[in-house]
Enzyme design. Structure first.
Site, PDB file in Angstrom:
ATOM      1  N   VAL A   1     -11.192  13.777  -3.614  1.00 42.87           N
ATOM      2  CA  VAL A   1     -11.631  13.361  -4.938  1.00 42.87           C
ATOM      3  C   VAL A   1     -12.905  12.537  -4.805  1.00 42.87           C
ATOM      4  O   VAL A   1     -13.023  11.715  -3.881  1.00 42.87           O
ATOM      5  CB  VAL A   1     -10.539  12.522  -5.650  1.00 42.87           C
TER       6      VAL A   1
ATOM      7  N   LYS B   1       0.120   6.651   4.201  1.00 40.06           N
ATOM      8  CA  LYS B   1       0.465   7.510   3.070  1.00 40.06           C
ATOM      9  C   LYS B   1       1.803   8.205   3.283  1.00 40.06           C
ATOM     10  O   LYS B   1       2.546   8.435   2.322  1.00 40.06           O
ATOM     11  CB  LYS B   1      -0.649   8.530   2.832  1.00 40.06           C
TER      12      LYS B   1
ATOM     13  N   ARG C   1       8.164  -4.467  -5.852  1.00 45.28           N
ATOM     14  CA  ARG C   1       9.111  -5.577  -5.810  1.00 45.28           C
ATOM     15  C   ARG C   1       8.858  -6.551  -6.962  1.00 45.28           C
ATOM     16  O   ARG C   1       9.799  -7.086  -7.563  1.00 45.28           O
ATOM     17  CB  ARG C   1       8.989  -6.307  -4.475  1.00 45.28           C
TER      18      ARG C   1
ATOM     19  N   TYR D   1      -4.470   5.849   8.186  1.00 38.76           N
ATOM     20  CA  TYR D   1      -4.364   6.330   6.801  1.00 38.76           C
ATOM     21  C   TYR D   1      -3.199   7.304   6.667  1.00 38.76           C
ATOM     22  O   TYR D   1      -2.420   7.241   5.705  1.00 38.76           O
ATOM     23  CB  TYR D   1      -5.669   7.003   6.389  1.00 38.76           C
TER      24      TYR D   1
END
Length: 278
Positions: A207, A178, A139, A174
């Site tokens: 990761v 997502k 935004r 989570y």
């Protein structure tokens, strides 16, 4: 030496100016470590001017000295009211009224808690960091990509997760955050497609990153036991370590920013070595 002293000799620079980021401005949230740091380093290498935002202090030793002049860091909690807008204002004050790229990286893991055990505190924290902040950042930058900046083909990349398309790799907070971020990515891509803005998401697998060390609410052992077999499919069979580096994800992000991806808009691109196909 910028020019030859002799006008009779053509000047050949020792290094070519990188056209990808020359004269352009990028904002990277979560720039202090992991994917955010790798993305900031790579964008600077491509000659972007980069505004980095993070809740923790930034170690300038992680950047090349020659890149310091094109990097501006602001520390702050982006979940605080007005903080995202302030981050954009600081960037505009530092580099002018243009934002060409936004990379939303900042995120926090939940503790793998399920719907029957997640607390309100964890739910609110994870949704705020992983979904509300990226939407507020989008935004904040869109006016500088469409109006004030004259429509310079802005690019937004949101770092989602395999948890954005799977219910078997994280806790309920989570996972919901997502999934929501992917939905927001698609909505922005469609809504602003005619204004020259592209908005895509990357979906990293496991990761080696600081997000794994930033778990809201502590580890839920029961919930974690349910996802362990799925996580084992992503890890190296020898030592169980993640097999995807932060820089590999950053390279995918830079590809989506580049002109090579000009017709790619609204996609969710996995970076997971086929983990997401399971």
């Amino acid at each position: 030496m910028l020019y030859n002293t002799s006008p009779d000799t053509a000047f050949t620079p020792t290094t070519q100016i990188d056209p990808l980021g020359y004269g352009k401005v990028a904002i990277v949230t979560g720039c202090g470590s992991g994917i955010g740091l790798a993305t900031a380093q790579l964008l600077l290498a491509h000659q972007f001017r980069v505004c980095g935002l993070d809740a923790r202090e930034f170690d300038y030793n992680l950047l090349r000295v020659e890149d310091h002049g094109r990097f501006h860091f602001t520390q702050g909690d982006l979940t605080r009211p007005g903080a995202c807008e302030e981050g954009v204002r600081v960037c505009v004050a530092a580099f002018g009224a243009r934002v060409d790229v936004l990379v939303n990286v900042a995120g926090v893991m939940d503790g793998f808690a399920s719907a029957d055990s997640v607390t309100d505190e964890v739910w609110d924290r994870v949704l705020a960091v992983n979904l509300t902040v990226p939407v507020r950042m989008m935004r904040g930058v869109i006016p500088f990509m469409t109006g004030v900046a004259g429509g310079r083909d802005g690019v937004i990349v949101n770092v989602a997760s395999t948890a954005g398309v799977s219910g078997a790799v994280a806790g309920v907070a989570y996972t919901a955050s997502k999934h929501g971020l992917i939905g927001a990515t698609k909505n922005v891509a469609w809504r602003f497609r005619n204004e020259g803005i592209r908005c895509n998401a990357v979906l990293p697998g496991a990761v080696e990153s600081s997000i794994g060390k930033t778990i809201a609410g502590g580890l839920d052992e029961v919930g974690f036991e349910q996802v362990k077999p799925v996580h084992a499919l992503q890890a190296r069979p020898t030592d169980g370590a993640p097999i995807i580096t932060a820089m590999e994800v950053a390279k995918t992000i830079v590809f989506l920013i580049s002109d090579q991806a000009r017709t790619i808009n609204g996609v969710s691109l996995p970076v997971d070595k086929a983990w997401g196909v399971v």
